[in-house]
Motif scaffolding. Structure first.
Motif, PDB file in Angstrom:
ATOM      1  N   ASP A   1      -1.522  -7.218   1.983  1.00 26.49           N
ATOM      2  CA  ASP A   1      -1.521  -7.393   3.438  1.00 26.49           C
ATOM      3  C   ASP A   1      -0.510  -6.430   4.041  1.00 26.49           C
ATOM      4  N   ALA A   2      -0.230  -6.567   5.326  1.00 26.36           N
ATOM      5  CA  ALA A   2       0.657  -5.626   6.018  1.00 26.36           C
ATOM      6  C   ALA A   2       2.072  -5.660   5.444  1.00 26.36           C
ATOM      7  N   VAL A   3       2.525  -6.836   5.018  1.00 27.60           N
ATOM      8  CA  VAL A   3       3.877  -6.937   4.465  1.00 27.60           C
ATOM      9  C   VAL A   3       3.984  -6.168   3.153  1.00 27.60           C
ATOM     10  N   VAL A   4       3.000  -6.320   2.290  1.00 24.32           N
ATOM     11  CA  VAL A   4       3.006  -5.624   1.004  1.00 24.32           C
ATOM     12  C   VAL A   4       2.944  -4.118   1.210  1.00 24.32           C
ATOM     13  N   VAL A   5       2.093  -3.678   2.096  1.00 26.15           N
ATOM     14  CA  VAL A   5       1.991  -2.243   2.384  1.00 26.15           C
ATOM     15  C   VAL A   5       3.305  -1.727   2.969  1.00 26.15           C
ATOM     16  N   GLY A   6       3.936  -2.515   3.838  1.00 23.17           N
ATOM     17  CA  GLY A   6       5.231  -2.123   4.394  1.00 23.17           C
ATOM     18  C   GLY A   6       6.303  -1.972   3.331  1.00 23.17           C
TER      19      GLY A   6
END
Length: 88
Positions: free
Chosen positions: A54-59
């Motif tokens: 999700d966006a957190v992992v990609v961040g």
């Protein structure tokens, strides 16, 4: 290890920081894929490699990549002591 790493980066070769980072990380990528292929191959075939990202992992991945590039630039143009400050 830090002194050897600094020697490799500051040698007379005119290799870019990006190329040097790729060379230094290739072994880790290969060693990291071995347990993935043996333990999670069925799940990867069923759901794909990036399932659950999700966006957190990609961040987090982007932040880690930028940190490694920063360390590479610091090591190329500074020394081992400043590398400690860059990673802090």
């Amino acid at each position: 290890a830090g002194v050897y790493f600094e020697k490799i980066l500051k040698s007379k070769n005119t290799v870019s920081v990006f190329t040097r980072n790729c060379q230094l990380s290739l072994n880790n990528i290969l060693l990291g894929l071995i347990p993935v292929l043996f333990q999670d191959l069925d799940a990867i075939r069923e759901n794909g490699f990036f399932r659950g990202y999700d966006a957190v992992v990609v961040g987090v991945i982007v932040c880690q990549a930028m940190t490694r590039l920063l360390v590479g630039f610091v090591m190329k143009y500074a020394d081992t002591i400043l590398k400690g400050f860059a990673t802090s």
